[in-house]
Write a protein that holds these residues in place. Sequence first.
Motif, mmCIF file in Angstrom:
data_model
loop_
_atom_site.group_PDB
_atom_site.id
_atom_site.type_symbol
_atom_site.label_atom_id
_atom_site.label_comp_id
_atom_site.label_asym_id
_atom_site.label_seq_id
_atom_site.Cartn_x
_atom_site.Cartn_y
_atom_site.Cartn_z
ATOM 1 N N LEU A 135 -8.790 40.236 5.039
ATOM 2 C CA LEU A 135 -10.546 39.876 4.070
ATOM 3 C C LEU A 135 -11.639 39.859 5.014
ATOM 4 C CD1 LEU A 135 -11.260 39.037 1.398
ATOM 5 C CD2 LEU A 135 -10.792 36.543 2.481
ATOM 6 N N VAL A 136 -12.066 40.413 4.346
ATOM 7 C CA VAL A 136 -13.917 40.415 5.227
ATOM 8 C C VAL A 136 -14.708 39.832 4.923
ATOM 9 C CG1 VAL A 136 -16.104 41.425 6.226
ATOM 10 C CG2 VAL A 136 -13.408 42.731 6.785
ATOM 11 N N GLU A 137 -15.284 38.128 5.211
ATOM 12 C CA GLU A 137 -16.639 38.588 3.956
ATOM 13 C C GLU A 137 -17.428 37.434 4.875
ATOM 14 O OE1 GLU A 137 -16.505 37.639 1.053
ATOM 15 O OE2 GLU A 137 -15.022 38.053 -0.047
ATOM 16 N N GLU A 138 -19.007 36.640 4.582
ATOM 17 C CA GLU A 138 -19.222 36.263 5.235
ATOM 18 C C GLU A 138 -19.143 34.954 5.478
ATOM 19 O OE1 GLU A 138 -23.166 35.304 3.803
ATOM 20 O OE2 GLU A 138 -23.029 37.454 2.062
ATOM 21 N N GLU A 139 -19.339 34.205 6.694
ATOM 22 C CA GLU A 139 -18.772 33.574 7.794
ATOM 23 C C GLU A 139 -19.159 31.887 6.982
ATOM 24 O OE1 GLU A 139 -19.411 31.751 12.030
ATOM 25 O OE2 GLU A 139 -21.368 32.149 10.867
ATOM 26 N N GLN A 140 -19.385 31.781 6.369
ATOM 27 C CA GLN A 140 -20.176 30.740 5.949
ATOM 28 C C GLN A 140 -19.110 30.359 4.270
ATOM 29 O OE1 GLN A 140 -22.564 28.621 6.608
ATOM 30 N NE2 GLN A 140 -21.511 27.366 5.526
ATOM 31 N N THR A 141 -18.617 31.848 3.510
ATOM 32 C CA THR A 141 -17.521 31.248 2.871
ATOM 33 C C THR A 141 -15.917 30.940 3.447
ATOM 34 O OG1 THR A 141 -17.710 33.910 2.066
ATOM 35 C CG2 THR A 141 -15.386 32.938 0.948
ATOM 36 N N CYS A 163 -9.226 30.578 5.650
ATOM 37 C CA CYS A 163 -9.387 32.114 4.738
ATOM 38 C C CYS A 163 -8.976 31.696 3.277
ATOM 39 C CB CYS A 163 -8.318 33.321 5.571
ATOM 40 S SG CYS A 163 -8.221 34.462 4.459
ATOM 41 N N PRO A 164 -10.099 32.008 3.008
ATOM 42 C CA PRO A 164 -9.942 32.245 1.340
ATOM 43 C C PRO A 164 -8.997 33.022 0.394
ATOM 44 C CG PRO A 164 -11.898 33.237 1.848
ATOM 45 C CD PRO A 164 -11.315 32.802 2.900
#
Length: 81
Positions: free
Chosen positions: A66-72, A7-8
């Motif tokens: 956090l919700v983001e694109e998979e690549q992140t 997780c970023p």
Amino acid sequence: MTNPYLCPSCKTNRTRFNLISQVAQSVKMDPQSGEITNEYDDSNRDAFHLAYKGPERKVQCGTCGLVEEEQTFINHAKLNR
């Protein structure tokens, strides 16, 4: 091919995630009522309606949300081994 995630945002979670599959539904809506008046697919889309070009999958961190694109999540894991 599988990839590790990190997780970023919280920078600690590497194990708990929600995988979100995105399925786009192309529709035309009545501007006053919001009712769906027409549904489109690849064979009947009109010239003014663009096809969805976003990611097929998003990821939500099971710790911080956090919700983001998979690549992140994949890229963050690669940078922080």
